[in-house]
Scaffold this motif. Sequence first.
Motif, short mmCIF file in Angstrom:
data_model
loop_
_atom_site.label_atom_id
_atom_site.label_comp_id
_atom_site.label_asym_id
_atom_site.label_seq_id
_atom_site.Cartn_x
_atom_site.Cartn_y
_atom_site.Cartn_z
N UNK A 120 0.72 -0.93 -0.14
CA UNK A 120 -0.15 0.30 0.06
C UNK A 120 0.74 1.53 -0.02
N UNK A 121 1.56 1.33 0.44
CA UNK A 121 2.88 2.42 0.24
C UNK A 121 4.29 1.98 0.05
N UNK A 122 5.15 2.92 -0.85
CA UNK A 122 5.89 2.59 -1.99
C UNK A 122 7.17 3.43 -1.70
N UNK A 123 8.06 2.81 -1.63
CA UNK A 123 9.64 3.92 -1.58
C UNK A 123 9.93 3.89 -2.48
N UNK A 124 10.11 4.95 -3.29
CA UNK A 124 11.11 5.40 -4.48
C UNK A 124 12.49 5.88 -4.05
N UNK A 125 13.40 4.98 -3.81
CA UNK A 125 15.05 5.05 -3.74
C UNK A 125 16.28 5.65 -5.47
N UNK A 126 16.60 6.80 -5.30
CA UNK A 126 17.14 7.11 -6.60
C UNK A 126 18.16 7.85 -6.81
N UNK A 127 19.22 8.11 -8.32
CA UNK A 127 20.24 8.51 -8.25
C UNK A 127 20.83 9.93 -7.77
N UNK A 128 20.42 11.22 -8.12
CA UNK A 128 20.54 12.20 -6.93
C UNK A 128 19.23 12.99 -7.39
N UNK A 129 19.65 14.13 -7.08
CA UNK A 129 18.78 15.38 -6.90
C UNK A 129 17.68 15.51 -7.91
N UNK A 130 18.57 15.52 -9.08
CA UNK A 130 17.70 15.47 -10.25
C UNK A 130 16.37 14.80 -11.01
N UNK A 131 17.21 13.43 -10.37
CA UNK A 131 16.40 12.35 -10.59
C UNK A 131 15.29 12.25 -9.45
N UNK A 132 15.28 13.22 -8.17
CA UNK A 132 14.36 13.11 -7.14
C UNK A 132 13.63 14.62 -7.42
N UNK A 133 13.84 15.41 -8.54
CA UNK A 133 12.53 16.08 -9.03
C UNK A 133 12.03 15.92 -10.13
N UNK A 134 12.48 15.13 -10.64
CA UNK A 134 11.12 13.88 -12.01
C UNK A 134 10.66 13.46 -11.36
N UNK A 135 10.61 12.70 -10.46
CA UNK A 135 9.98 12.03 -9.84
C UNK A 135 8.68 11.91 -8.97
#
Length: 263
Positions: A120-135
Amino acid sequence: MKIWHQSSVDLENYPVYKASLAKHYAKVASPGTEIHLHGVPEQMWHGMSPSEVMRVPYAYHKAMSGQLLHNVYRAEQEGYDAFVIGTYTEPLLRECRSLVDIPVISMPESTVLISCSMATKIGLVTLNDENLWFLKNAMHRHQFEGRVSGIYVIEPQLPEREMDAVFLNPTDYIEAFLHTARRAIKEGADLIIPAEGLVAEVLAANDVFEVDGVSILDGVGAPLMYAEMLARLHKLTGLHAGRQWHYRKPSPELLKLYPASLE
């Protein structure tokens, strides 16, 4: 079945990543499915990493628009059954779906949709701040905020150019990912998506699919499997993107005026 995977990196400059992708896809694809890996031209990034360009909206749109629109149109003309936009920034998704009838797969959209059946709750882990903004923008665009507990960046942040070396010595980076994933779990996540292609491939190549009893989705293999499913539905039932509102398709006359080419 034949699927076009369109990376946003110049794959010839990421030989270890490219080889890992090919091995991974051969493992998870259904019998008879061909996956053709396509990168962007080396000169498109002018010696910079994609993140350096994608932080500037005009530059990223200018860089990706011709490549994606030309290639998705070419893929359909050449008999491909689905097209995977192989980046979690999902550039020009709406425009690509508007142009062709074959399924166009977004990595963030497909991985969250799959994950919704497992948590029901999903965490996204990404590469950098730029990807964070897009996500963050992608989650809002797809109306997923209610299912995403948080989006997290692995520290230290690495540019894409350094990630190919991580495949040769992944231990420290995997530990940094797991540290971030544990933070996400503590804050409510019951499933983790490695929400960037290079990150997801490092984990899958090392069979890292769980942390503290919480599943880590295969962030590269899952979109491929999703593409196979939609391609079969398209073949069997004619399923295609909605044409009345969000993904209205150009008429042949309009396409002649605005051809899907690199010119």
